[in-house]
Design an enzyme around this catalytic site. Structure first.
Site, PDB file in Angstrom:
ATOM      1  N   GLU A  98      -4.593  -6.569   2.710  1.00  0.00           N
ATOM      2  CA  GLU A  98      -3.380  -7.249   3.199  1.00  0.00           C
ATOM      3  C   GLU A  98      -3.350  -8.729   2.847  1.00  0.00           C
ATOM      4  O   GLU A  98      -2.293  -9.281   2.523  1.00  0.00           O
ATOM      5  CB  GLU A  98      -3.241  -7.064   4.718  1.00  0.00           C
ATOM      6  CG  GLU A  98      -2.780  -5.671   5.131  1.00  0.00           C
ATOM      7  CD  GLU A  98      -3.902  -4.646   5.159  1.00  0.00           C
ATOM      8  OE1 GLU A  98      -5.085  -5.051   5.035  1.00  0.00           O
ATOM      9  OE2 GLU A  98      -3.615  -3.441   5.296  1.00  0.00           O
TER      10      GLU A  98
ATOM     11  N   GLN B  78       1.763  -2.057   5.839  1.00  0.00           N
ATOM     12  CA  GLN B  78       2.043  -0.691   6.285  1.00  0.00           C
ATOM     13  C   GLN B  78       2.408  -0.591   7.774  1.00  0.00           C
ATOM     14  O   GLN B  78       3.308   0.145   8.142  1.00  0.00           O
ATOM     15  CB  GLN B  78       0.826   0.170   5.981  1.00  0.00           C
ATOM     16  CG  GLN B  78       1.172   1.592   5.697  1.00  0.00           C
ATOM     17  CD  GLN B  78       0.127   2.236   4.784  1.00  0.00           C
ATOM     18  OE1 GLN B  78      -1.058   2.233   5.092  1.00  0.00           O
ATOM     19  NE2 GLN B  78       0.563   2.760   3.667  1.00  0.00           N
ATOM     20  N   PHE B  79       1.698  -1.343   8.596  1.00  0.00           N
ATOM     21  CA  PHE B  79       2.005  -1.386  10.029  1.00  0.00           C
ATOM     22  C   PHE B  79       1.736  -2.794  10.535  1.00  0.00           C
ATOM     23  O   PHE B  79       0.888  -3.498  10.008  1.00  0.00           O
ATOM     24  CB  PHE B  79       1.153  -0.375  10.811  1.00  0.00           C
ATOM     25  CG  PHE B  79       1.532   1.048  10.566  1.00  0.00           C
ATOM     26  CD1 PHE B  79       2.566   1.639  11.271  1.00  0.00           C
ATOM     27  CD2 PHE B  79       0.868   1.788   9.604  1.00  0.00           C
ATOM     28  CE1 PHE B  79       2.926   2.959  11.021  1.00  0.00           C
ATOM     29  CE2 PHE B  79       1.232   3.103   9.353  1.00  0.00           C
ATOM     30  CZ  PHE B  79       2.260   3.683  10.067  1.00  0.00           C
TER      31      PHE B  79
ATOM     32  N   HIS C 291      -0.651   0.628  15.599  1.00  0.00           N
ATOM     33  CA  HIS C 291       0.571   0.912  14.842  1.00  0.00           C
ATOM     34  C   HIS C 291       1.829   0.608  15.656  1.00  0.00           C
ATOM     35  O   HIS C 291       2.919   0.941  15.232  1.00  0.00           O
ATOM     36  CB  HIS C 291       0.617   2.389  14.423  1.00  0.00           C
ATOM     37  CG  HIS C 291      -0.374   2.757  13.362  1.00  0.00           C
ATOM     38  ND1 HIS C 291      -1.720   2.548  13.485  1.00  0.00           N
ATOM     39  CD2 HIS C 291      -0.202   3.331  12.140  1.00  0.00           C
ATOM     40  CE1 HIS C 291      -2.344   2.987  12.403  1.00  0.00           C
ATOM     41  NE2 HIS C 291      -1.444   3.460  11.564  1.00  0.00           N
TER      42      HIS C 291
ATOM     43  N   GLU D  48       0.837  -1.193   0.000  1.00  0.00           N
ATOM     44  CA  GLU D  48       0.000   0.000   0.000  1.00  0.00           C
ATOM     45  C   GLU D  48       0.878   1.252   0.000  1.00  0.00           C
ATOM     46  O   GLU D  48       1.750   1.395   0.863  1.00  0.00           O
ATOM     47  CB  GLU D  48      -0.909  -0.019   1.233  1.00  0.00           C
ATOM     48  CG  GLU D  48      -1.912  -1.181   1.183  1.00  0.00           C
ATOM     49  CD  GLU D  48      -2.445  -1.584   2.555  1.00  0.00           C
ATOM     50  OE1 GLU D  48      -2.270  -0.827   3.522  1.00  0.00           O
ATOM     51  OE2 GLU D  48      -3.030  -2.678   2.646  1.00  0.00           O
TER      52      GLU D  48
END
Lengths: 326, 360
Positions: free
Chosen positions: A60, A82-83, A129, A29
């Site tokens: 994902e 991303q996290f 996160h 992403e």
């Protein structure tokens, strides 16, 4: 040779791998024009083009699952999640497919993919996160789990992960992304994926850990040295497969071990190291094994974050407790 | 206020043969000569014979849990026969019809269901995926393979087969969505056999058709009569041709019925009545094509007897070969885990092997 942060070293390793092997692809992403939310993939789209770098939809499971398909076709996908909090949606693909494709086809198909994701707390990030979920991956046979803790190790370990013939989960400690700069030779030299890395040799007590706590262990070792105690400091770096020999050899010399990680205590990967010490390492021990970890709580939001992260003081206290024995 | 119609969709259902095997109109070109359909008919029989053999082996303790494709043979045969050898099949666990057509052998299938990974190391279509037991999680693999083919500019396509139950899962939609956005050469074929184990189709989704799930992904979706092998073959062939031509992804919902239990571990009488099952025996794919072929003079009672005997003989020989195969050495658990066994696993391997070091 240039000074680089961890995230710059990751970027350099990605670029090097893509340059040396056209089978290497990057997907995830916002990894394209945006260069990734942490800029780990910055410039790759411009340099290698849209047939090598893919901005995926927010999906994902598909990012991981498509990587399996690409890898089975001979590509070497490097997927970015991303996290860490979003990586759990990809675990089904890693556990049920990526990690077992070679086994279930007896080598007819294999899965040389890397799944990268930032991990850990310490940057005042939003909820979901800041997780340290490495133990969710270390109990998956067929998967390698790697956590770098410095720019040089980030560069060398990521290159090794991309070149490996099997799937690797590569967890990048967010708070180390820009913590320090150090000289990184962008010469394509990788580090072994089955070795702990000894950062300091002392002989009095062993500090062993990975990821975000490694700088804390080194700082603790400095403080201990000022008190006249010399610590071995070991960055596990590759959790699976675990290089237990290096840890056991260190503890054979020191008789004392403090295991450090940011993830919660119970069921954390430190428990695996403690179990090795309680097994083949038992008769080396002069003191109970200490574990300094995140609490068995949900990672708090930013205001309490520093109370969650295991830091120098807790590591020092554990080392001193250990030194009081024998 | 202003409203306007910004998009319109419809879903068509195609069928060439009625449920008694009578043509409803002109057949597609490939089916113009009934004799050309005989290989498809033989494949239907072969699959049904294989399934019966596998169930019998399970019932007598010589095979593990097995998922029969009884009544759905035309889905796999029709689709696989529309593929080129270098297309890639990404199947689920009930797709032996397609696998057998593609060249996976009965021995290999029995080996797999008999508990031996070597069954997925088939000698035939080496690029095909092994079956996926988890539902829908293989659709992203198919999209990934399709991306690989597209990146290499190869005029090849990927066929992914899933069940109706799989269309309830996120992986299905995630993969279809990306495949649509990136125009990947992918055909997703839904074997809608009306049952996700014990949950009937209507209880799985309020969607009027499963084909319409394609609309949300921006790809063409259509229904076919999945018991009419001619329709399945023709529709899949067209979708594959579009995929090869760079025209992207398609979703095809094949309407059929699971005449068997979900697997040999299931007892469907717990959740559906015999009357419903009996009703669906009328129109099942083997009888339907046979009636057509007989009506065209392309198939005789003699042909039928020989074909059944040939298939039974093949499965008997496959069974013997399967049962005669020695298990893998214990070390095989370790030897295919990684390209190179990590040092840390050597001692486990040695311990697991115990007294059989000779197999190393």
């Amino acid at each position: 040779m240039r000074d680089a942060t961890l995230v710059e070293a990751i970027n350099a390793a990605l670029a090097r791998a893509m340059q040396e092997d056209e089978r290497v692809l990057v997907l995830g992403e916002d990894v394209g024009k945006d260069g990734g939310v942490f800029r780990a993939t910055d410039g790759l789209l411009a340099r290698f083009g849209p047939a090598r770098v893919f901005d995926t939809p927010v999906a994902e499971a598909a990012i991981a699952g498509m990587s399996v398909g690409l890898a089975a076709q001979g590509f070497c996908p490097v997927a970015e999640i991303q996290f860490m909090g979003f990586a759990y949606a990809a675990i089904d693909q890693l556990l049920n497919h990526a990690a077992r494709l070679r086994t279930r086809t007896r080598g007819r198909l294999s899965c040389p993919m890397v799944l990268r994701t930032p991990c850990g707390a310490g940057v005042h990030a939003p909820e979901h996160h800041s997780e340290s979920g490495e133990a969710c991956f270390t109990n998956i046979p067929g998967l390698r789990v790697v956590v770098p803790s410095s720019p040089r190790r980030g560069y060398g370990l990521l290159l090794a992960a991309i070149r490996d013939s099997d799937p690797v989960v590569f967890l990048e400690p967010t708070r180390l992304y820009r913590a320090v700069r150090e000289p990184v030779a962008d010469d394509g030299t990788s580090l072994p994926l089955d070795r702990c890395i000894t950062l300091r040799e002392g002989g009095d007590v062993t500090l062993v850990g990975w990821g975000g706590v490694v700088p804390e262990m080194l700082a603790a070792a400095e403080r201990l040295a000022a008190e006249g105690t010399q610590a071995d400091v070991i960055d596990v770096a590759t959790l699976v497969p675990l290089d237990a020999e290096t840890i056991l050899a260190s503890v054979a010399g020191t008789g004392r071990c403090v295991i450090c990680h940011e993830a919660p205590l119970t069921g954390g990967f430190g428990a695996e190291i403690a179990a090795r010490l309680a097994g083949p390492g038992l008769f080396s021990l002069l003191a109970p094994v200490e574990r300094v970890t995140g609490w068995d709580t949900i990672v708090p939001l930013s205001r309490l974050e520093r109370h969650y992260l295991p830091g120098v003081e807790r590591i020092l206290a554990a080392a001193r407790r250990s030194l009081r024995h024998g | 206020m202003s409203t306007s119609r910004v998009a319109e969709f419809d879903v068509v259902l195609t069928r060439y043969l009625d449920i008694d095997g009578a043509p409803l109109g002109p057949l597609p070109a490939f089916a113009a000569d009934a004799a050309d359909l005989v290989p498809l008919y033989r494949a239907l029989i072969r699959t049904r014979t294989f399934d019966a053999k596998a169930v019998a082996l399970q019932r007598t303790g010589r095979l593990g849990t097995f998922a029969s494709s009884l009544g759905q043979e035309a889905v796999g045969v029709g689709a696989a026969s529309a593929m080129a050898a270098d297309d890639v099949l990404v199947p689920s666990f009930r797709d032996q019809a397609a696998q057998l057509w593609r060249g996976v052998t009965p021995v290999e299938l029995l080996l797999y269901w008999g508990g031996d990974e070597r069954g997925s190391d088939f000698a035939g279509p080496r690029g095909d995926f092994p079956i996926s037991v988890p539902v829908a999680s293989h659709v992203p693999h198919a999209a990934g393979v399709a991306l690989a083919l597209k990146l290499r500019n190869e005029a090849r396509a990927v066929l992914c087969i899933i069940g109706d139950g799989a269309t309830s899962k996120g992986d299905f939609y995630e993969a279809l969505n990306i495949a649509g956005a990136w125009q990947l050469p992918l055909v997703v074929l839904v074997n809608n056999n009306q049952w996700a184990i014990s949950v009937r189709r209507e209880a799985q989704s309020a969607a009027q058709t499963l084909a319409q799930k394609a609309i949300a992904a921006g790809v063409p979706g259509e229904q076919v009569d999945g018991n009419d092998v001619i329709t399945v073959h023709d529709t899949v062939a067209n979708a594959i041709a579009r995929a090869r031509a760079g025209e992207g992804t398609s979703l095809i919902e094949a309407l059929t019925y699971r005449l068997s239990d979900h697997t040999t571990a299931d007892d469907a009488r717990r959740y559906r009545g015999d009357a419903e099952v009996s009703l669906h025996w009328h129109g099942e794919p083997v009888a339907r094509l046979r009636q057509y072929l007989v009506g065209q003079g392309a198939w005789s009672r003699d042909d039928e007897e020989h074909a059944l005997a040939d298939a039974a003989d093949e499965m008997e020989r496959a069974t013997e070969a399967y049962l005669a195969m020695a298990p893998q050495p214990v070390s095989a658990m370790f030897d295919h885990l990684f390209a190179t066994l990590p040092v840390s696993l050597r001692s486990e391997r040695d311990e697991a092997m115990g007294g059989e070091a000779g197999h190393a």
